[in-house]
Design an enzyme around this catalytic site. Structure first.
Site, short mmCIF file in Angstrom:
data_model
loop_
_atom_site.label_atom_id
_atom_site.label_comp_id
_atom_site.label_asym_id
_atom_site.label_seq_id
_atom_site.Cartn_x
_atom_site.Cartn_y
_atom_site.Cartn_z
N ILE A 123 -2.38 -3.37 9.67
CA ILE A 123 -2.10 -2.26 8.74
C ILE A 123 -2.38 -2.70 7.32
CG2 ILE A 123 -0.25 -0.85 7.79
CD1 ILE A 123 0.93 -0.76 10.60
N ASP A 124 -2.05 -3.95 7.03
CA ASP A 124 -2.24 -4.44 5.66
C ASP A 124 -3.68 -4.87 5.38
OD1 ASP A 124 0.12 -3.96 4.59
OD2 ASP A 124 0.96 -5.94 4.85
N ALA A 125 -4.53 -4.84 6.38
CA ALA A 125 -5.90 -5.33 6.16
C ALA A 125 -6.60 -4.53 5.07
CB ALA A 125 -6.69 -5.26 7.46
N ILE A 182 -5.23 -5.39 1.66
CA ILE A 182 -5.68 -6.70 1.16
C ILE A 182 -7.13 -6.61 0.67
CG2 ILE A 182 -6.19 -9.07 1.86
CD1 ILE A 182 -3.71 -8.88 3.67
N GLU A 238 5.28 -10.77 5.82
CA GLU A 238 4.16 -9.96 5.32
C GLU A 238 4.06 -10.07 3.80
OE1 GLU A 238 2.36 -8.90 7.63
OE2 GLU A 238 0.89 -8.08 6.24
#
Lengths: 90, 166
Positions: A65-67, A70, B117
């Site tokens: 999800i954070d790709a 980033i 995270e």
């Protein structure tokens, strides 16, 4: 319009763009993480014995999800430190 | 004590840390056994998944680096390599955070994962900041390309979850 004004305008719009890239990326990532975490809590409440299995999947999905966020941060840093749009001013 | 015997019959072992309390309070000890076994299983799962993801990240980064080296130049290749390594090191920092012993309640698990995270994002951002500030011959598009490929490939670790094969 002289070069200084053009430079200032490009930098101003670039700053707005950087804010939008990071802000919208963070918004999307937060919505995704919120949905996933609520699903995790739902599953954990229904089947507590599945928590260890779910935890590993949640960790990896957090990374996915954070790709985009980033990548957005990387793009924003590129515009902040090595802005290719400034090359039009000579 | 009955639960301790039952656990040993089922092949489960008590760790030294909980051995004292487990036999004193059977129910409490049984819950602790479950928590410790659950944590170990989770750590193994996350480590295994990270190993698989890291393997693919290194492979993809090296392939992209070699292609850029052949097509563009040395600085672009170094930039793409740095981008890939930033994502890899950030992921490893996140995994290190999950190795701390945490409460196994669902809320504790979520807090630990969110901490991991946050650590991952902070480490990647700081690395990118340092690269942009310190590397004079940086090729920004190559860096972003290497970073994007490495981050997207990290999802390969999902294939390792629930799969005991290496």
């Amino acid at each position: 319009m002289d070069n200084m004004q053009l430079l200032a305008q490009i930098q101003a719009f670039t700053g707005i763009g950087i804010g939008l890239i990071i802000g919208l990326g963070a918004l999307g990532a937060c919505i995704g993480i919120g949905i996933m975490c609520s699903s995790f809590l739902d599953g954990a409440a229904r089947q507590p014995e599945m928590i260890p299995v779910l935890q590993g999947k949640v960790f990896l999905l957090l990374g996915l999800i954070d790709a985009s966020f980033i990548i957005g941060v990387g793009l924003a840093m590129m515009f902040a430190f090595a802005n290719p749009l400034l090359s039009v001013i000579k | 004590m009955a639960i301790c015997k039952k656990l040993s019959q089922e092949g489960l072992t008590l760790t030294d840390e909980i051995n004292d309390n487990a036999c004193n309070s059977e129910i409490h000890g049984y819950e602790k056994v479950n928590r410790v076994h659950g944590m170990d299983e989770t750590k193994i799962t996350i480590n295994h998944a990270f190993q698989k993801a890291a393997r693919w990240q290194i492979i993809v980064t090296v392939i992209i680096c070699a292609a850029i080296l052949a097509g563009i130049g040395v600085h672009a290749a170094i930039s793409s390599f740095l981008g890939g390594m930033a994502a890899l090191v950030g992921g490893y920092a996140g995994v290190l955070m999950t190795r701390q012993r945490v409460d196994q309640s669902p809320g504790g698990v979520l807090i630990a994962l969110l901490k991991a995270e946050i650590t991952k994002i902070m480490v990647i951002s700081l690395q990118l900041l340092a690269i942009f500030k310190l590397y004079d011959g940086l090729v920004a598009m190559a860096l972003i390309g290497g970073l994007a490929a490495s981050v997207l490939v990290s999802g390969a670790g999902l294939g390792a979850v629930g799969n005991n094969k290496k």
